[in-house]
Design an enzyme around this catalytic site. Structure first.
Site, PDB file in Angstrom:
ATOM      1  N   TYR A  53      -0.749   2.138 -11.711  1.00  0.00           N
ATOM      2  CA  TYR A  53      -0.568   1.482 -10.420  1.00  0.00           C
ATOM      3  C   TYR A  53       0.490   2.209  -9.597  1.00  0.00           C
ATOM      4  CZ  TYR A  53       0.617  -1.778  -6.790  1.00  0.00           C
ATOM      5  OH  TYR A  53       0.866  -2.317  -5.555  1.00  0.00           O
ATOM      6  N   SER A 135       9.878  -5.114  -0.352  1.00  0.00           N
ATOM      7  CA  SER A 135       8.509  -5.302   0.129  1.00  0.00           C
ATOM      8  C   SER A 135       8.153  -6.779   0.255  1.00  0.00           C
ATOM      9  CB  SER A 135       7.533  -4.637  -0.846  1.00  0.00           C
ATOM     10  OG  SER A 135       6.188  -4.964  -0.528  1.00  0.00           O
ATOM     11  N   GLN A 157      10.531  -5.098   4.455  1.00  0.00           N
ATOM     12  CA  GLN A 157       9.239  -4.557   4.888  1.00  0.00           C
ATOM     13  C   GLN A 157       8.256  -5.695   5.085  1.00  0.00           C
ATOM     14  OE1 GLN A 157       6.455  -4.328   2.381  1.00  0.00           O
ATOM     15  NE2 GLN A 157       5.063  -3.735   4.007  1.00  0.00           N
ATOM     16  N   TYR A 159       4.444  -7.085   5.976  1.00  0.00           N
ATOM     17  CA  TYR A 159       3.012  -7.047   6.229  1.00  0.00           C
ATOM     18  C   TYR A 159       2.674  -8.295   7.037  1.00  0.00           C
ATOM     19  CZ  TYR A 159       2.295  -3.596   2.454  1.00  0.00           C
ATOM     20  OH  TYR A 159       2.316  -2.488   1.656  1.00  0.00           O
ATOM     21  N   THR A 185       4.897  -2.573   8.519  1.00  0.00           N
ATOM     22  CA  THR A 185       3.903  -1.639   7.987  1.00  0.00           C
ATOM     23  C   THR A 185       2.558  -1.918   8.635  1.00  0.00           C
ATOM     24  OG1 THR A 185       5.086  -1.410   5.904  1.00  0.00           O
ATOM     25  CG2 THR A 185       2.761  -0.825   5.896  1.00  0.00           C
ATOM     26  N   ARG A 194      -8.227   1.796  -4.734  1.00  0.00           N
ATOM     27  CA  ARG A 194      -7.381   2.395  -5.772  1.00  0.00           C
ATOM     28  C   ARG A 194      -8.137   2.327  -7.093  1.00  0.00           C
ATOM     29  NH1 ARG A 194      -1.984  -0.655  -3.405  1.00  0.00           N
ATOM     30  NH2 ARG A 194      -2.299   0.083  -1.264  1.00  0.00           N
ATOM     31  N   LYS A 275       6.219   1.537  10.188  1.00  0.00           N
ATOM     32  CA  LYS A 275       5.868   2.417   9.066  1.00  0.00           C
ATOM     33  C   LYS A 275       4.349   2.545   8.975  1.00  0.00           C
ATOM     34  CE  LYS A 275       6.672   2.789   4.049  1.00  0.00           C
ATOM     35  NZ  LYS A 275       5.272   2.773   3.591  1.00  0.00           N
ATOM     36  N   HIS A 299       1.083   5.931   3.460  1.00  0.00           N
ATOM     37  CA  HIS A 299       1.222   4.911   2.417  1.00  0.00           C
ATOM     38  C   HIS A 299       1.173   5.540   1.029  1.00  0.00           C
ATOM     39  CE1 HIS A 299       1.274   0.413   2.437  1.00  0.00           C
ATOM     40  NE2 HIS A 299       1.115   0.605   1.143  1.00  0.00           N
ATOM     41  N   ARG A 302      -2.212   5.837  -0.675  1.00  0.00           N
ATOM     42  CA  ARG A 302      -2.799   4.671  -1.329  1.00  0.00           C
ATOM     43  C   ARG A 302      -3.767   3.894  -0.442  1.00  0.00           C
ATOM     44  NH1 ARG A 302       0.135   3.387  -5.846  1.00  0.00           N
ATOM     45  NH2 ARG A 302       0.023   1.124  -5.677  1.00  0.00           N
ATOM     46  N   ASP A 330       7.893   9.517   4.801  1.00  0.00           N
ATOM     47  CA  ASP A 330       7.709   9.335   3.362  1.00  0.00           C
ATOM     48  C   ASP A 330       6.387   9.974   2.953  1.00  0.00           C
ATOM     49  OD1 ASP A 330       5.548   7.566   3.735  1.00  0.00           O
ATOM     50  OD2 ASP A 330       6.669   5.787   3.198  1.00  0.00           O
ATOM     51  N   THR A 331       6.033   9.824   1.691  1.00  0.00           N
ATOM     52  CA  THR A 331       4.808  10.336   1.060  1.00  0.00           C
ATOM     53  C   THR A 331       4.995  11.740   0.510  1.00  0.00           C
ATOM     54  OG1 THR A 331       3.368   8.989   2.509  1.00  0.00           O
ATOM     55  CG2 THR A 331       2.332  10.765   1.250  1.00  0.00           C
ATOM     56  N   ILE A 333       7.388  13.000  -1.512  1.00  0.00           N
ATOM     57  CA  ILE A 333       8.722  13.545  -1.778  1.00  0.00           C
ATOM     58  C   ILE A 333       9.052  13.431  -3.268  1.00  0.00           C
ATOM     59  CG2 ILE A 333      11.188  13.229  -1.348  1.00  0.00           C
ATOM     60  CD1 ILE A 333      10.417  12.267   1.473  1.00  0.00           C
ATOM     61  N   ARG A 354       7.720   6.470  -5.256  1.00  0.00           N
ATOM     62  CA  ARG A 354       7.408   6.801  -6.654  1.00  0.00           C
ATOM     63  C   ARG A 354       8.613   7.415  -7.367  1.00  0.00           C
ATOM     64  NH1 ARG A 354       2.551   8.124  -3.984  1.00  0.00           N
ATOM     65  NH2 ARG A 354       0.669   7.135  -4.837  1.00  0.00           N
TER      66      ARG A 354
END
Length: 416
Positions: A53, A135, A157, A159, A185, A194, A275, A299, A302, A330-331, A333, A354
């Protein structure tokens, strides 16, 4: 060649035996020199469904692979004979100081990866002087994060759900708890496909099947922690029994527009950052709403596979809107060099997801500390080797983006 019998005085300086480290967690974390090292430790210690995940992305996972490749496809242009004895890795972001040009990105279901979860991330971020982002899909409450990081910078963050009242109730709680920034976001109108999660039968909470039990046998510590601590649940919403994708599709509102963004901004007393920006045109439209910052992000690969690579977008977006808002990224790094390259090409700040979670899975709060330390050391070392001592000395002349993927024709300015 003349030989002789070694003398004790000659051997003594070589006999520097390191004191053995008896704590197994400390021992394995000390051996981790890169984020990839932490990833390998995390994979050994975490059941497949939880690790996948974190590690996986959407469909063929091309977006995340391309994002990481983009950071590999750079060439640094260093300056020599500069005094780099002292390096300052901090500056102001959104009106307040940060000790490093990166912070912890919002991640959902964090206590599933390791039971210390968001509390570990918030405490580590506070000690390091960097922001921690919670989140909407977090597994620790807004108030508990604020208590864990009372003197640090906490970001929330958001949603936007179909139930607008519940969404804004979370915003009000975050403001009351002293969170200084709202990350709205905007790239999840529906859940991405996924496939690792589907193949693993990943649900919240994790289901005990013959396959998961078999996978747990070599990972008893994870299961002991999972089964002897507070049951996994979402701190900001009701309990859910089903797959992650089903939850997202049930909750998230696919009708959100730019008008809704302006309305959200009017409700929040602090800084607002959007974001999920993936085109120059959308960056311009969001800035026109008056937000304080944007995050170029797909994202973490994802959502939409084959999405634009944020690092590729960065120079153009920074040139267009960098004077009007703070551009973040981001993404993909995975190192401090990636962070330095992003700052050089116009980013004010970066977020790591991550990379932080690999540390968490590798060793809980101590593992998050190690991930932050690795990135911080790499940022400082890369700056020194480039011949700069402050972040504002970095510029586009320090980085060349090498071409691997180039469009056959120029893209339209905005999708039709």
């Amino acid at each position: 060649m003349e030989r002789r019998v070694p003398r004790v005085a000659d051997l003594a300086p070589l006999m520097q035996f390191k004191k053995p480290q008896l704590n197994p967690r400390t021992r394995r974390l000390e051996k981790a020199l890169t984020i990839e090292d932490l990833r390998r430790i995390a994979k050994r210690r975490t059941p497949r469904a939880a690790f996948d995940y974190t590690d996986g992305s959407a469909e063929a996972e091309l977006s995340i692979a391309r994002a990481r490749q983009a950071f590999s496809d750079i060439e640094f242009q260093p300056a020599i004979l500069r005094d780099v004895s002292a390096v300052d890795t901090g500056w102001e972001v959104l009106g307040a100081p940060v000790a490093q040009p990166f912070g912890i990105a919002p991640t959902g279901f964090t206590r599933m990866m390791q039971t210390e979860g968001e509390i570990a991330g918030a405490r580590s971020a506070g000690r390091a002087g960097i922001p921690f982002s919670l989140s909407t899909m977090g597994t620790t409450s807004i108030e508990d994060v604020a208590q864990a990081n009372p003197h640090g910078r906490n970001w929330f963050q958001l949603y936007m759900w179909k139930d607008r009242d519940r969404s804004m109730a979370l915003v009000e709680r975050a403001a009351a708890a002293g969170f200084d920034t709202l990350l709205v976001t905007v790239d999840v109108p529906v859940a991405g496909a996924r496939l690792r999660d589907k193949r693993n039968g990943m649900s919240i909470p994790p289901a005990l099947t013959l396959r998961t039990v078999a996978n747990a046998i070599p990972r008893p510590q994870w299961w002991f922690d999972f089964l002897t601590t507070e049951p996994l649940a979402f701190a900001s919403l009701d309990r859910w029994s089903g797959t992650v994708a089903e939850l997202l599709d049930t909750m998230f509102d696919p009708t959100v527009t730019f008008e809704d963004l302006a309305w959200i901004k009017a409700q929040w007393p602090g800084k607002v950052v959007v974001k999920g920006i993936q085109t120059l045109a959308d960056a311009r439209r969001v800035v026109d709403v008056g937000v304080d910052g944007i995050v170029l992000s797909n994202h973490g690969g994802r959502q939409l596979d084959r999405a634009p690579v944020p690092f590729h977008l960065l120079p153009e977006v920074a040139a267009e809107v960098g004077n009007d808002t703070e551009v973040m990224l981001d993404t993909g790094i995975m190192s401090g060099a990636d962070i330095v390259a992003s700052i050089a090409l116009g980013a004010r700040f970066t977020l790591v997801g991550r990379a932080y979670l690999y540390g968490l899975m590798a060793g809980g709060e101590a593992g998050v500390d190690r991930a932050i330390a690795i990135l911080s050391e790499q940022v400082a070392r890369t700056m020194r080797l480039l011949g700069v001592t402050r972040l504002d000395e970095l510029n586009a002349a320090h980085v060349t983006q090498l071409v691997r993927l180039a469009p056959r024709q120029a893209p339209l300015s905005q999708p039709l």
